[in-house]
Write a protein that holds these residues in place. Structure first.
Motif, PDB file in Angstrom:
ATOM      1  N   GLY A  23      -0.931  13.208   8.706  1.00  0.00           N
ATOM      2  CA  GLY A  23       0.477  13.097   8.341  1.00  0.00           C
ATOM      3  C   GLY A  23       1.248  12.005   9.049  1.00  0.00           C
ATOM      4  N   LEU A  24       0.538  11.040   9.653  1.00  0.00           N
ATOM      5  CA  LEU A  24       1.225   9.966  10.358  1.00  0.00           C
ATOM      6  C   LEU A  24       1.919   9.021   9.376  1.00  0.00           C
ATOM      7  CD1 LEU A  24      -1.338   9.019  13.155  1.00  0.00           C
ATOM      8  CD2 LEU A  24       0.719  10.424  13.350  1.00  0.00           C
ATOM      9  N   HIS A  25       2.958   8.366   9.856  1.00  0.00           N
ATOM     10  CA  HIS A  25       3.735   7.474   9.009  1.00  0.00           C
ATOM     11  C   HIS A  25       3.478   6.010   9.346  1.00  0.00           C
ATOM     12  CE1 HIS A  25       5.869  11.333   8.760  1.00  0.00           C
ATOM     13  NE2 HIS A  25       6.211  10.945   7.546  1.00  0.00           N
ATOM     14  N   PHE A  26       2.263   5.701   9.769  1.00  0.00           N
ATOM     15  CA  PHE A  26       1.905   4.304  10.000  1.00  0.00           C
ATOM     16  C   PHE A  26       0.420   4.119   9.732  1.00  0.00           C
ATOM     17  CE2 PHE A  26       1.514   6.335  14.180  1.00  0.00           C
ATOM     18  CZ  PHE A  26       0.244   5.942  14.581  1.00  0.00           C
ATOM     19  N   VAL A  27       0.023   2.865   9.537  1.00  0.00           N
ATOM     20  CA  VAL A  27      -1.372   2.560   9.231  1.00  0.00           C
ATOM     21  C   VAL A  27      -1.741   1.228   9.882  1.00  0.00           C
ATOM     22  CG1 VAL A  27      -0.758   1.402   7.057  1.00  0.00           C
ATOM     23  CG2 VAL A  27      -3.072   2.286   7.363  1.00  0.00           C
ATOM     24  N   PRO A  28      -2.935   1.100  10.489  1.00  0.00           N
ATOM     25  CA  PRO A  28      -3.356  -0.190  11.050  1.00  0.00           C
ATOM     26  C   PRO A  28      -3.757  -1.156   9.949  1.00  0.00           C
ATOM     27  CG  PRO A  28      -5.117   1.416  11.293  1.00  0.00           C
ATOM     28  CD  PRO A  28      -3.937   2.161  10.721  1.00  0.00           C
ATOM     29  N   ILE A  79       3.867   5.087   3.206  1.00  0.00           N
ATOM     30  CA  ILE A  79       2.514   4.782   3.666  1.00  0.00           C
ATOM     31  C   ILE A  79       1.572   5.398   2.644  1.00  0.00           C
ATOM     32  CG2 ILE A  79       0.854   5.008   5.532  1.00  0.00           C
ATOM     33  CD1 ILE A  79       3.293   3.246   6.147  1.00  0.00           C
ATOM     34  N   ALA A  80       1.077   4.559   1.744  1.00  0.00           N
ATOM     35  CA  ALA A  80       0.339   5.037   0.573  1.00  0.00           C
ATOM     36  C   ALA A  80      -1.152   5.155   0.868  1.00  0.00           C
ATOM     37  CB  ALA A  80       0.573   4.098  -0.603  1.00  0.00           C
ATOM     38  N   LEU A  81      -1.730   6.311   0.539  1.00  0.00           N
ATOM     39  CA  LEU A  81      -3.162   6.525   0.709  1.00  0.00           C
ATOM     40  C   LEU A  81      -3.897   6.283  -0.601  1.00  0.00           C
ATOM     41  CD1 LEU A  81      -2.963   9.685   3.008  1.00  0.00           C
ATOM     42  CD2 LEU A  81      -3.089   7.265   3.651  1.00  0.00           C
ATOM     43  N   GLY A  82      -5.196   6.570  -0.603  1.00  0.00           N
ATOM     44  CA  GLY A  82      -6.035   6.201  -1.734  1.00  0.00           C
ATOM     45  C   GLY A  82      -5.642   6.803  -3.060  1.00  0.00           C
ATOM     46  N   ASP A  83      -5.071   8.004  -3.066  1.00  0.00           N
ATOM     47  CA  ASP A  83      -4.739   8.661  -4.329  1.00  0.00           C
ATOM     48  C   ASP A  83      -3.345   8.296  -4.831  1.00  0.00           C
ATOM     49  OD1 ASP A  83      -3.329   9.949  -2.386  1.00  0.00           O
ATOM     50  OD2 ASP A  83      -3.822  11.986  -3.035  1.00  0.00           O
ATOM     51  N   PHE A  84      -2.669   7.354  -4.135  1.00  0.00           N
ATOM     52  CA  PHE A  84      -1.323   6.934  -4.556  1.00  0.00           C
ATOM     53  C   PHE A  84      -1.430   6.080  -5.813  1.00  0.00           C
ATOM     54  CE2 PHE A  84       2.383   4.206  -4.626  1.00  0.00           C
ATOM     55  CZ  PHE A  84       3.423   5.074  -4.297  1.00  0.00           C
ATOM     56  N   LYS A  85      -0.623   6.396  -6.823  1.00  0.00           N
ATOM     57  CA  LYS A  85      -0.654   5.670  -8.099  1.00  0.00           C
ATOM     58  C   LYS A  85       0.460   4.618  -8.120  1.00  0.00           C
ATOM     59  CE  LYS A  85      -1.158   6.393 -13.084  1.00  0.00           C
ATOM     60  NZ  LYS A  85      -1.206   7.407 -14.166  1.00  0.00           N
ATOM     61  N   VAL A 141      -4.030  -2.417   1.678  1.00  0.00           N
ATOM     62  CA  VAL A 141      -2.648  -2.083   1.349  1.00  0.00           C
ATOM     63  C   VAL A 141      -2.010  -1.445   2.573  1.00  0.00           C
ATOM     64  CG1 VAL A 141      -1.122  -0.646  -0.052  1.00  0.00           C
ATOM     65  CG2 VAL A 141      -3.080  -1.785  -1.113  1.00  0.00           C
ATOM     66  N   GLY A 142      -0.925  -2.062   3.056  1.00  0.00           N
ATOM     67  CA  GLY A 142      -0.246  -1.524   4.221  1.00  0.00           C
ATOM     68  C   GLY A 142       0.793  -0.479   3.870  1.00  0.00           C
ATOM     69  N   GLY A 143       1.393  -0.624   2.695  1.00  0.00           N
ATOM     70  CA  GLY A 143       2.419   0.323   2.287  1.00  0.00           C
ATOM     71  C   GLY A 143       3.028  -0.073   0.964  1.00  0.00           C
ATOM     72  N   VAL A 144       3.870   0.820   0.449  1.00  0.00           N
ATOM     73  CA  VAL A 144       4.530   0.602  -0.840  1.00  0.00           C
ATOM     74  C   VAL A 144       6.020   0.879  -0.665  1.00  0.00           C
ATOM     75  CG1 VAL A 144       4.691   1.348  -3.248  1.00  0.00           C
ATOM     76  CG2 VAL A 144       2.462   1.287  -2.108  1.00  0.00           C
ATOM     77  N   ILE A 145       6.833   0.044  -1.275  1.00  0.00           N
ATOM     78  CA  ILE A 145       8.280   0.288  -1.299  1.00  0.00           C
ATOM     79  C   ILE A 145       8.653   0.634  -2.730  1.00  0.00           C
ATOM     80  CG2 ILE A 145      10.568  -0.704  -0.922  1.00  0.00           C
ATOM     81  CD1 ILE A 145       9.228  -2.595   1.123  1.00  0.00           C
ATOM     82  N   ARG A 146       9.142   1.857  -2.902  1.00  0.00           N
ATOM     83  CA  ARG A 146       9.519   2.334  -4.234  1.00  0.00           C
ATOM     84  C   ARG A 146      10.958   2.827  -4.195  1.00  0.00           C
ATOM     85  NH1 ARG A 146       5.522   6.431  -7.125  1.00  0.00           N
ATOM     86  NH2 ARG A 146       4.472   4.440  -7.564  1.00  0.00           N
ATOM     87  N   ASP A 147      11.779   2.259  -5.045  1.00  0.00           N
ATOM     88  CA  ASP A 147      13.201   2.628  -5.094  1.00  0.00           C
ATOM     89  C   ASP A 147      13.861   2.506  -3.728  1.00  0.00           C
ATOM     90  OD1 ASP A 147      12.907   3.258  -7.819  1.00  0.00           O
ATOM     91  OD2 ASP A 147      12.259   5.298  -7.340  1.00  0.00           O
ATOM     92  N   GLY A 148      13.461   1.466  -2.982  1.00  0.00           N
ATOM     93  CA  GLY A 148      14.072   1.187  -1.696  1.00  0.00           C
ATOM     94  C   GLY A 148      13.529   1.990  -0.537  1.00  0.00           C
ATOM     95  N   LYS A 149      12.586   2.898  -0.795  1.00  0.00           N
ATOM     96  CA  LYS A 149      12.031   3.733   0.275  1.00  0.00           C
ATOM     97  C   LYS A 149      10.603   3.307   0.588  1.00  0.00           C
ATOM     98  CE  LYS A 149      10.971   8.488   1.628  1.00  0.00           C
ATOM     99  NZ  LYS A 149      10.945   9.912   1.243  1.00  0.00           N
ATOM    100  N   GLY A 150      10.292   3.180   1.879  1.00  0.00           N
ATOM    101  CA  GLY A 150       8.950   2.805   2.299  1.00  0.00           C
ATOM    102  C   GLY A 150       8.011   3.999   2.289  1.00  0.00           C
ATOM    103  N   VAL A 154      -7.297   3.782  -4.651  1.00  0.00           N
ATOM    104  CA  VAL A 154      -8.733   3.936  -4.445  1.00  0.00           C
ATOM    105  C   VAL A 154      -9.540   3.321  -5.583  1.00  0.00           C
ATOM    106  CG1 VAL A 154      -8.931   6.194  -5.582  1.00  0.00           C
ATOM    107  CG2 VAL A 154     -10.490   5.598  -3.699  1.00  0.00           C
ATOM    108  N   ASP A 155      -8.928   3.200  -6.769  1.00  0.00           N
ATOM    109  CA  ASP A 155      -9.633   2.668  -7.937  1.00  0.00           C
ATOM    110  C   ASP A 155      -9.472   1.156  -8.099  1.00  0.00           C
ATOM    111  OD1 ASP A 155     -10.472   5.239  -8.659  1.00  0.00           O
ATOM    112  OD2 ASP A 155      -8.609   5.614  -9.776  1.00  0.00           O
ATOM    113  N   ILE A 156      -8.647   0.536  -7.238  1.00  0.00           N
ATOM    114  CA  ILE A 156      -8.413  -0.904  -7.340  1.00  0.00           C
ATOM    115  C   ILE A 156      -9.509  -1.647  -6.575  1.00  0.00           C
ATOM    116  CG2 ILE A 156      -6.802  -2.797  -6.844  1.00  0.00           C
ATOM    117  CD1 ILE A 156      -4.556  -0.705  -6.935  1.00  0.00           C
ATOM    118  N   ASN A 157     -10.008  -2.685  -7.165  1.00  0.00           N
ATOM    119  CA  ASN A 157     -11.106  -3.448  -6.567  1.00  0.00           C
ATOM    120  C   ASN A 157     -10.578  -4.416  -5.513  1.00  0.00           C
ATOM    121  OD1 ASN A 157     -13.711  -4.385  -6.129  1.00  0.00           O
ATOM    122  ND2 ASN A 157     -13.547  -5.929  -7.757  1.00  0.00           N
TER     123      ASN A 157
END
Length: 479
Positions: A208-213, A449-455, A438-447, A428-431
């Motif tokens: 549940g951490l909110h950061f990724v190396p 930390i997206a994992l493999g199952d994030f669409k 991928v370090g992260g995703v910004i969606r609707d202004g919110k950061g 996870v499905d992207i080559n």
């Protein structure tokens, strides 16, 4: 004979590189770029862009500077006044993908961009010194005038220093979308609890951490690693993380970083950067001392900085620094026009127990030395300006970009379009190449930390860290 190329921010001996690497390196899409102004920023940009095999024309009225550029770079030089249509025509402005005006005069830079755009140039970028011009979009339509972008290397450097002061335990920072996601770099200490664990093991131990190396460099080496699940964290590793707004405190706790409150700041040098920084810090209620050896400049600073203490003295004098209680400062920032002075005075500050030292430097080689000699952070305005401009050379819609200090890796923020290859796909499905993450995703202004199952969906902003050899593959995913 040894030959060197500039790669990321490293000089690399090309006699030791294999053929496939060099083939990749010259396989960028060539752009025609005209740079007006062969000063330190213009020369640095020409060097970076030419090493990516772009067609560069450097324009200046200073014959000596152009001769130096000719000897050291594989570019075309043109002696002439870039504000004259005849000079721009000779530079083939009508076929230019980009014109960058970075002379020492902001009025000349603005004029060059206006003329160049009307004569057929693609994107235009103007360097300005007065920061008031950076915030006039709501009252002046710059694009209608012919200026696509304005940059101020001095303002970029001042902002970089402010971020480093606000996150005092970290040596490098970069914010995406006003901090929705933030890149932070630091060296792992022995008390970091996940030393000896792999990335996957650390994720299992601390769920549940909110950061990724996103990038790692082993102590004593210059090789950049993009961490995977089986990458082990070791003491002394220099690691870059991406964190959302909730992850900053977690990073402090789990990396062994010491959170320090910085309120007392001593600034050496009343340059544009020093003045801007002091003004901004005073607004945020920092206690600020500015040391400036030029009497007239010190008087001017005192008039425009009523809430700062301005001292007319030579900051290279250790006794002066002692008299001004340098040992009681939380941070020391050296931003004179002399890199060696900045480095030496930071070392003095460090020896007096100052917890955060930041030096402005011009020589990129100094980045290799900073942490081994005891300076916490180095700032280079040429590199910051290049980062700001470099994103226009990348394929896909890149809205932000930075190069990691002392690592040959880039951090890019892409906007996902409806027809992008990644749209409506799980990560996870992207080559993705193994040397990109991928370090992260910004969606609707919110950061996030997206994992493999994030669409991923249209409109998302994806922050990707990649080694140079994977840039082309990553760009193609977002085209």
């Amino acid at each position: 004979m040894r030959r060197y190329i500039f790669f990321g921010i490293h000089f690399i001996n090309i006699t030791s590189l294999n053929t496939s690497f060099l083939i990749f390196y010259i396989n960028f899409v060539t752009m025609k770029i005209i740079i007006a102004g062969s000063g330190e920023v213009g020369f640095h940009l020409a060097k970076l862009f030419s090493y990516e095999s772009h067609a560069i024309t450097l324009v200046d009225l200073d014959e000596e500077r152009l001769e130096y550029a000719n000897k050291h770079l594989d570019i075309k030089t043109l002696l002439g006044d870039a504000t004259l249509p005849s000079t721009l025509k000779e530079a083939d402005i009508v076929n230019a993908d980009m014109l960058i005006a970075v002379t020492s005069s902001q009025s000349i830079n603005i004029s060059v961009c206006v003329f160049a755009k009307q004569m057929g140039a693609g994107r235009t970028v103007a360097r300005v010194s007065n920061q008031e011009l950076l915030g006039v979009d709501d009252i002046i339509d710059l694009k209608a005038l012919g200026i696509d972008e304005m940059i101020s290397p001095e303002a970029l450097a001042a902002n970089e220093v402010k971020m480093l002061l606000n996150q005092s335990a970290f040596t490098d920072t970069f914010k995406f979308d006003d901090g929705a996601l933030t890149m932070m770099g630091l060296t792992l200490r022995s008390k970091a609890p996940f030393i000896g664990n792999t990335v996957q093991e650390a994720a299992d131990i601390f769920p549940g951490l909110h950061f990724v190396p996103i990038a790692l460099q082993r102590y004593g080496t210059q090789f950049t690693i993009i961490p995977r699940g089986d990458t082990e964290f070791m003491r002394g590793d220099r690691v870059y993380f991406i964190t959302d707004t909730e992850g900053v405190e977690e990073l402090y706790k789990l990396t062994g970083a010491e959170k320090r409150s910085i309120k007392k700041v001593m600034i050496l040098g009343g340059s544009n950067i020093g003045r801007t920084l002091a003004k901004d810090l005073c607004k945020e209620n920092f206690s600020v001392k500015v040391i400036e050896k030029d009497h007239k400049k010190a008087i001017d600073l005192a008039n425009i900085l009523p809430n700062a203490l301005v001292i007319n003295a030579d900051g290279r004098n250790v006794e002066i620094l002692k008299e001004e209680n340098i040992s009681k400062m939380d941070a020391f920032v050296a931003v004179t026009e002399d890199s060696e002075t900045n480095i030496i005075t930071c070392l003095v500050a460090n020896s007096k127990g100052v917890r955060k030292t930041i030096a402005l430097v011009e020589n990129m080689d100094y980045f290799q030395l900073s942490h081994s000699i005891g300076i916490h952070s180095l700032v280079n305005k040429k590199l910051l300006a290049a980062n700001s401009i470099f994103r226009y050379l990348r394929k896909g819609e890149v809205v932000a970009m930075t190069k990691l200090n002392n690592m040959n890796a880039e951090l890019l923020e892409f906007v996902v379009k409806a027809d992008s290859k990644v749209t409506n796909s799980k990560i996870v499905d992207i080559n993705f190449p193994r040397t990109a993450v991928v370090g992260g995703v910004i969606r609707d202004g919110k950061g996030i930390i997206a994992l493999g199952d994030f669409k991923i969906r249209e409109g998302d902003r994806i922050v990707v860290c990649t080694l140079p050899k994977s840039i082309k593959s990553v760009e193609n995913l977002f085209c």
